[in-house]
Design a protein around this motif. Structure first.
Motif, PDB file in Angstrom:
ATOM      1  N   SER A  38      -6.493   3.417  -6.956  1.00  0.00           N
ATOM      2  CA  SER A  38      -5.155   3.364  -6.663  1.00  0.00           C
ATOM      3  C   SER A  38      -4.845   2.684  -5.205  1.00  0.00           C
ATOM      4  O   SER A  38      -4.497   1.834  -4.957  1.00  0.00           O
ATOM      5  CB  SER A  38      -3.764   4.362  -6.942  1.00  0.00           C
ATOM      6  OG  SER A  38      -4.129   4.276  -7.991  1.00  0.00           O
ATOM      7  N   ILE A  39      -5.903   3.879  -4.329  1.00  0.00           N
ATOM      8  CA  ILE A  39      -5.554   2.547  -2.669  1.00  0.00           C
ATOM      9  C   ILE A  39      -6.210   2.208  -2.449  1.00  0.00           C
ATOM     10  O   ILE A  39      -6.352   0.914  -2.450  1.00  0.00           O
ATOM     11  CB  ILE A  39      -5.924   4.322  -1.646  1.00  0.00           C
ATOM     12  CG1 ILE A  39      -4.860   5.081  -1.773  1.00  0.00           C
ATOM     13  CG2 ILE A  39      -6.106   3.255  -0.488  1.00  0.00           C
ATOM     14  CD1 ILE A  39      -5.426   7.000  -1.362  1.00  0.00           C
ATOM     15  N   LEU A  91       0.684  -1.611   0.083  1.00  0.00           N
ATOM     16  CA  LEU A  91       0.446   0.166   0.108  1.00  0.00           C
ATOM     17  C   LEU A  91       0.882   1.445  -0.092  1.00  0.00           C
ATOM     18  O   LEU A  91       0.760   2.023  -0.965  1.00  0.00           O
ATOM     19  CB  LEU A  91      -1.362   0.315   1.120  1.00  0.00           C
ATOM     20  CG  LEU A  91      -1.441   1.358   1.024  1.00  0.00           C
ATOM     21  CD1 LEU A  91      -2.816   1.310  -0.080  1.00  0.00           C
ATOM     22  CD2 LEU A  91      -2.534   0.981   2.307  1.00  0.00           C
ATOM     23  N   THR A  98       1.180   6.469  -6.764  1.00  0.00           N
ATOM     24  CA  THR A  98       0.499   7.875  -7.604  1.00  0.00           C
ATOM     25  C   THR A  98       1.032   9.225  -7.718  1.00  0.00           C
ATOM     26  O   THR A  98       0.502  10.512  -8.925  1.00  0.00           O
ATOM     27  CB  THR A  98      -0.557   8.151  -6.832  1.00  0.00           C
ATOM     28  OG1 THR A  98      -0.925   8.269  -5.900  1.00  0.00           O
ATOM     29  CG2 THR A  98      -1.481   6.327  -6.731  1.00  0.00           C
ATOM     30  N   GLY A 131      -3.620  -0.606  -3.657  1.00  0.00           N
ATOM     31  CA  GLY A 131      -3.368  -0.485  -2.538  1.00  0.00           C
ATOM     32  C   GLY A 131      -4.048  -1.283  -1.327  1.00  0.00           C
ATOM     33  O   GLY A 131      -3.465  -2.199  -0.515  1.00  0.00           O
ATOM     34  N   THR A 132      -4.944  -1.752  -1.880  1.00  0.00           N
ATOM     35  CA  THR A 132      -6.492  -2.639  -0.584  1.00  0.00           C
ATOM     36  C   THR A 132      -6.978  -4.131  -1.398  1.00  0.00           C
ATOM     37  O   THR A 132      -6.624  -4.373  -0.554  1.00  0.00           O
ATOM     38  CB  THR A 132      -7.126  -1.777   0.063  1.00  0.00           C
ATOM     39  OG1 THR A 132      -6.981  -1.019   0.429  1.00  0.00           O
ATOM     40  CG2 THR A 132      -8.201  -2.210   0.970  1.00  0.00           C
ATOM     41  N   ILE A 134       0.468   4.125  -2.969  1.00  0.00           N
ATOM     42  CA  ILE A 134       0.346   5.410  -2.457  1.00  0.00           C
ATOM     43  C   ILE A 134       1.673   6.085  -3.248  1.00  0.00           C
ATOM     44  O   ILE A 134       1.070   7.793  -4.079  1.00  0.00           O
ATOM     45  CB  ILE A 134       0.359   5.856  -1.561  1.00  0.00           C
ATOM     46  CG1 ILE A 134      -1.256   4.892  -0.884  1.00  0.00           C
ATOM     47  CG2 ILE A 134      -0.300   7.450  -1.084  1.00  0.00           C
ATOM     48  CD1 ILE A 134      -1.549   4.964   0.845  1.00  0.00           C
ATOM     49  N   LEU A 160      -6.041   8.485  -7.784  1.00  0.00           N
ATOM     50  CA  LEU A 160      -5.770   8.184  -5.852  1.00  0.00           C
ATOM     51  C   LEU A 160      -6.515   7.217  -5.432  1.00  0.00           C
ATOM     52  O   LEU A 160      -6.386   6.259  -5.103  1.00  0.00           O
ATOM     53  CB  LEU A 160      -5.329   9.643  -5.387  1.00  0.00           C
ATOM     54  CG  LEU A 160      -5.006   9.257  -4.203  1.00  0.00           C
ATOM     55  CD1 LEU A 160      -3.433   8.548  -4.266  1.00  0.00           C
ATOM     56  CD2 LEU A 160      -4.991  10.781  -3.452  1.00  0.00           C
ATOM     57  N   LEU A 161      -7.747   7.242  -5.451  1.00  0.00           N
ATOM     58  CA  LEU A 161      -9.005   6.810  -5.054  1.00  0.00           C
ATOM     59  C   LEU A 161      -9.152   5.032  -5.184  1.00  0.00           C
ATOM     60  O   LEU A 161      -9.273   4.516  -4.019  1.00  0.00           O
ATOM     61  CB  LEU A 161      -9.999   7.751  -5.258  1.00  0.00           C
ATOM     62  CG  LEU A 161     -10.111   8.867  -3.866  1.00  0.00           C
ATOM     63  CD1 LEU A 161     -11.617   9.469  -4.411  1.00  0.00           C
ATOM     64  CD2 LEU A 161     -10.358   8.408  -3.066  1.00  0.00           C
TER      65      LEU A 161
END
Length: 189
Positions: A151-152, A125, A132, A156-157, A129, A148-149
């Motif tokens: 990606s997370i 994660l 990005t 990332g999650t 971040i 970004l959203l």
């Protein structure tokens, strides 16, 4: 550590698999001409995010007007680049299996193995971040970058939790010794 290693290995595999296609792409050539910079690292990073189903947010001006506002280079190119979707899945499966095997959680339950495999999120994660912000292409005022959203949320999650856990479960079943539940009779002679 395994999550961070998985992310780096995934990026390197994406680079190795796609650098030729990227450099031959007309979109890539026009972006490099607009920025006056070598964008190979950034473009491979965008592809790596696209492999996690994370589009690049492309502002609609200059050279970027030719791209969709939420652009996915893998889908746009098609063909052999579609194989890039397997890269993050495979590296996260492997990382989850390694973590589970290394911590010997395979001796616990399936749930323990899945939870241990999903620990790869801890290293994955933060690099997502960071990526990005690093993998941006700015031919003008605004930059094209991974969303970004998403990606997370996805890269990332979702990806490390799900595929790391599945890798842990695979390690659990792969290392279990077959049980011999039959009772043997002593030799009577």
């Amino acid at each position: 550590m395994a999550g961070a290693t998985a992310w780096v290995v995934g990026y390197i595999l994406t680079y190795a698999a796609a650098i030729g296609d990227v450099q031959a792409s007309e979109d890539f050539e026009s972006l490099e001409a607009a920025t006056g910079e070598d964008l190979a690292v950034e473009m491979i990073g965008l592809l790596f995010f696209n492999a996690h189903n994370v589009p690049a947010d492309a502002p609609q001006y200059s050279v970027l007007q030719a791209l969709d506002p939420r652009h996915n280079f893998i889908l746009a190119e098609g063909g052999s680049t579609l194989v890039l979707y397997a890269v993050p899945i495979l590296v996260l499966l492997f990382a989850g299996a390694i973590v589970t095997r290394y911590t010997q959680t395979v001796r616990g339950s399936v749930t323990d193995a899945a939870l241990t495999g999903s620990i790869v999120i801890v290293g994955y994660l933060p690099l997502v971040i960071l990526g990005t912000f690093v993998f941006t292409v700015a031919p003008g005022e605004e930059a094209m970058a991974p969303n970004l959203l998403l990606s997370i949320g996805f890269a990332g999650t979702f990806y490390p939790l799900v595929f790391g856990a599945i890798g842990g479960v695979i390690a659990y079943f792969a290392t279990r010794a077959p049980r011999n539940d039959s009772v043997s009779e002593p030799n009577s002679t």
